[in-house]
Design a protein around this motif. Structure first.
Motif, PDB file in Angstrom:
ATOM      1  N   UNK A 157     -54.774 -45.960 -87.413  1.00 25.75           N
ATOM      2  CA  UNK A 157     -53.628 -45.302 -86.790  1.00 25.75           C
ATOM      3  C   UNK A 157     -53.812 -43.786 -86.819  1.00 25.75           C
ATOM      4  N   UNK A 158     -54.268 -43.270 -87.957  1.00 23.13           N
ATOM      5  CA  UNK A 158     -54.507 -41.828 -88.077  1.00 23.13           C
ATOM      6  C   UNK A 158     -55.572 -41.384 -87.074  1.00 23.13           C
ATOM      7  N   UNK A 159     -56.637 -42.181 -86.947  1.00 20.06           N
ATOM      8  CA  UNK A 159     -57.722 -41.819 -86.035  1.00 20.06           C
ATOM      9  C   UNK A 159     -57.237 -41.801 -84.589  1.00 20.06           C
ATOM     10  N   UNK A 160     -56.421 -42.778 -84.221  1.00 21.38           N
ATOM     11  CA  UNK A 160     -55.884 -42.796 -82.858  1.00 21.38           C
ATOM     12  C   UNK A 160     -54.979 -41.596 -82.607  1.00 21.38           C
ATOM     13  N   UNK A 161     -54.194 -41.221 -83.617  1.00 22.29           N
ATOM     14  CA  UNK A 161     -53.323 -40.048 -83.473  1.00 22.29           C
ATOM     15  C   UNK A 161     -54.152 -38.779 -83.285  1.00 22.29           C
ATOM     16  N   UNK A 162     -55.260 -38.669 -84.017  1.00 24.93           N
ATOM     17  CA  UNK A 162     -56.108 -37.482 -83.907  1.00 24.93           C
ATOM     18  C   UNK A 162     -56.782 -37.397 -82.542  1.00 24.93           C
ATOM     19  N   UNK A 163     -57.075 -38.562 -81.938  1.00 26.44           N
ATOM     20  CA  UNK A 163     -57.734 -38.583 -80.628  1.00 26.44           C
ATOM     21  C   UNK A 163     -56.749 -38.600 -79.463  1.00 26.44           C
ATOM     22  N   UNK A 164     -55.487 -38.735 -79.750  1.00 25.60           N
ATOM     23  CA  UNK A 164     -54.494 -38.943 -78.684  1.00 25.60           C
ATOM     24  C   UNK A 164     -54.443 -37.770 -77.708  1.00 25.60           C
ATOM     25  N   UNK A 165     -54.002 -38.088 -76.494  1.00 20.95           N
ATOM     26  CA  UNK A 165     -53.873 -37.051 -75.482  1.00 20.95           C
ATOM     27  C   UNK A 165     -52.915 -35.960 -75.894  1.00 20.95           C
ATOM     28  N   UNK A 166     -51.806 -36.318 -76.570  1.00 19.75           N
ATOM     29  CA  UNK A 166     -50.835 -35.323 -77.033  1.00 19.75           C
ATOM     30  C   UNK A 166     -51.506 -34.326 -77.987  1.00 19.75           C
ATOM     31  N   UNK A 167     -52.285 -34.861 -78.933  1.00 21.58           N
ATOM     32  CA  UNK A 167     -52.949 -33.997 -79.906  1.00 21.58           C
ATOM     33  C   UNK A 167     -53.958 -33.086 -79.225  1.00 21.58           C
ATOM     34  N   UNK A 168     -54.743 -33.634 -78.320  1.00 24.13           N
ATOM     35  CA  UNK A 168     -55.789 -32.845 -77.667  1.00 24.13           C
ATOM     36  C   UNK A 168     -55.201 -31.744 -76.792  1.00 24.13           C
ATOM     37  N   UNK A 169     -54.166 -32.061 -76.033  1.00 24.21           N
ATOM     38  CA  UNK A 169     -53.552 -31.046 -75.182  1.00 24.21           C
ATOM     39  C   UNK A 169     -52.944 -29.919 -76.015  1.00 24.21           C
ATOM     40  N   UNK A 170     -52.325 -30.287 -77.136  1.00 24.22           N
ATOM     41  CA  UNK A 170     -51.713 -29.290 -78.007  1.00 24.22           C
ATOM     42  C   UNK A 170     -52.761 -28.393 -78.646  1.00 24.22           C
ATOM     43  N   UNK A 171     -53.818 -28.994 -79.197  1.00 28.95           N
ATOM     44  CA  UNK A 171     -54.845 -28.198 -79.870  1.00 28.95           C
ATOM     45  C   UNK A 171     -55.561 -27.268 -78.894  1.00 28.95           C
ATOM     46  N   UNK A 172     -55.813 -27.755 -77.688  1.00 27.84           N
ATOM     47  CA  UNK A 172     -56.436 -26.897 -76.682  1.00 27.84           C
ATOM     48  C   UNK A 172     -55.508 -25.739 -76.307  1.00 27.84           C
ATOM     49  N   UNK A 173     -54.208 -26.038 -76.160  1.00 21.18           N
ATOM     50  CA  UNK A 173     -53.251 -24.981 -75.830  1.00 21.18           C
ATOM     51  C   UNK A 173     -53.203 -23.919 -76.926  1.00 21.18           C
ATOM     52  N   UNK A 174     -53.221 -24.361 -78.183  1.00 22.95           N
ATOM     53  CA  UNK A 174     -53.176 -23.414 -79.295  1.00 22.95           C
ATOM     54  C   UNK A 174     -54.454 -22.586 -79.376  1.00 22.95           C
ATOM     55  N   UNK A 175     -55.600 -23.219 -79.132  1.00 24.12           N
ATOM     56  CA  UNK A 175     -56.863 -22.472 -79.110  1.00 24.12           C
ATOM     57  C   UNK A 175     -56.800 -21.380 -78.027  1.00 24.12           C
ATOM     58  N   UNK A 176     -56.298 -21.748 -76.867  1.00 20.89           N
ATOM     59  CA  UNK A 176     -56.185 -20.767 -75.788  1.00 20.89           C
ATOM     60  C   UNK A 176     -55.226 -19.658 -76.121  1.00 20.89           C
TER      61      UNK A 176
END
Length: 373
Positions: free
Chosen positions: A347-366
């Motif tokens: 469950x943790x791994x799926x949360x880390x790979x989820x689209x929500x997580x990826x979009x957020x982390x990319x937005x924060x990096x930007x």
């Protein structure tokens, strides 16, 4: 006599993503399509690299990498190191390349540290090796390698498309191949997106599009880091606690706010790369999950505190363009994890790979990087 010339020192701005196996064929097809569009280009190349470190792994500890790589008919010696600029993220790395023109009669050229003299990356190499710049120059000019020897090698087939996006020139590189060390083999399949010119915002926007289209997830582990672990027979890095960011009570400056968020985001992305990796799920320890969970909570606290004036005022935008919605996204991400235990590693791994997580982390990096443009 081996002849070489030095390319200009530079700072690399790059994102690396892993690709779900089920989506690889579709990504290959899309890469071919965009590479053949007007104004773009498409190339294929075999890259064979040898990586070097000392017996005590000085470069690995400093998160630096030194390699000799055959690119077609040319050998290039490359040094990469972490950016030392305050507030820098995993987007930014020091990089210096030196093309080896005469590769010892067609064989593998010798490693020469002098190729990196008088560059920021060369200074980082001296620091990683624990020598002064003066001593480094003396040893390098004498042809000494300060104990550096090959630790592992990679053999990669790269399909690269160079595209224009929002006025930026961006290279999309699909790397498929292997890392080999000490009789062990690790399969690689990842997409790198490097900004050649233009704004970081354009790179982030393109990355968000490809992540959403193909289920990509950010991985800040370099080939050097993964090869080093393979050479040592270690699958997982040790999980370390993430430090709480310090925000001035009277309101931070935009630069201080970005630096505080970067201080949490960098280790969070490193740990998240491990948690998200489906090949490591069965090996994750409670410490990996606990520290990643706590890091998400610390990031949420920092964003919520910074965005509070926007929430109160109803503007939806905090200081320096920080979005109030990011804290809300983190809360939605944290909710199911708060009740999850270490036995729910999948469950943790799926949360880390989820689209929500990826979009957020990319937005924060930007957002963090926008203060450096």
């Amino acid at each position: 006599m081996r002849v070489f010339h030095r390319w200009a020192a530079m700072q690399e701005i790059e994102l690396k993503c892993q690709i779900p196996a089920a989506n690889l064929a579709a990504l290959r097809a899309d890469l071919q399509t965009v590479g053949q569009s007007p104004g773009a280009s498409l190339t294929q190349q075999r890259l064979q690299a040898r990586y070097f470190d000392t017996p005590s792994r000085h470069l690995a500890h400093a998160r630096a990498a030194l390699r000799l790589r055959r690119e077609g008919d040319v050998w290039v010696q490359t040094l990469k190191a972490l950016s030392t600029t305050p507030g820098a993220t995993h987007l930014h790395r020091l990089e210096h390349n030196a093309e080896v023109i005469d590769a010892a009669d067609g064989g593998v050229p010798a490693l020469h540290l002098a190729r990196h003299l008088h560059t920021p990356a060369g200074e980082a190499l001296a620091a990683a090796l624990g020598v002064t710049l003066e001593a480094f120059e003396i040893h390098a000019k004498a042809g000494e390698t300060l104990g550096l020897a090959q630790t592992f090698e990679t053999d990669i087939h790269r399909t690269q498309a160079t595209v224009m996006h929002q006025g930026a020139c961006i290279e999309l590189a699909l790397d498929e191949g292997e890392v080999r060390a000490s009789g062990r083999v690790l399969t690689l399949c990842e997409l790198e997106m490097e900004l050649r010119s233009g704004s970081v915002a354009a790179l982030i926007d393109l990355a968000q599009h490809w992540a959403q289209a193909h289920g990509l997830w950010l991985d800040v582990r370099s080939k050097a880091e993964r090869g080093e672990r393979l050479a040592r027979g270690e699958a997982l890095p040790v999980a370390h606690p993430i430090s709480r960011p310090v925000l001035p009570p009277d309101g931070p400056t935009p630069a201080a706010l970005r630096q505080a968020v970067a201080g949490v985001l960098n280790p969070l992305l490193a740990l998240g790369s491990v948690v998200a990796d489906p090949t490591l799920t069965a090996q994750l320890t409670p410490e990996h999950l606990r520290h990643w969970h706590r890091g998400l909570g610390l990031l949420h606290q920092a964003l919520a505190q910074a965005a509070e004036p926007a929430l109160v005022g109803g503007s939806g935008s905090g200081p320096a363009g920080l979005s109030a919605a990011w804290a809300e996204s983190l809360m939605l991400l944290l909710a199911p994890l708060d009740a999850a235990g270490p036995q729910d590693a999948a469950l943790w791994a799926r949360a880390a790979r989820s689209g929500r997580t990826q979009q957020l982390m990319l937005a924060l990096l930007g957002w963090v990087a926008s203060g450096r443009d």
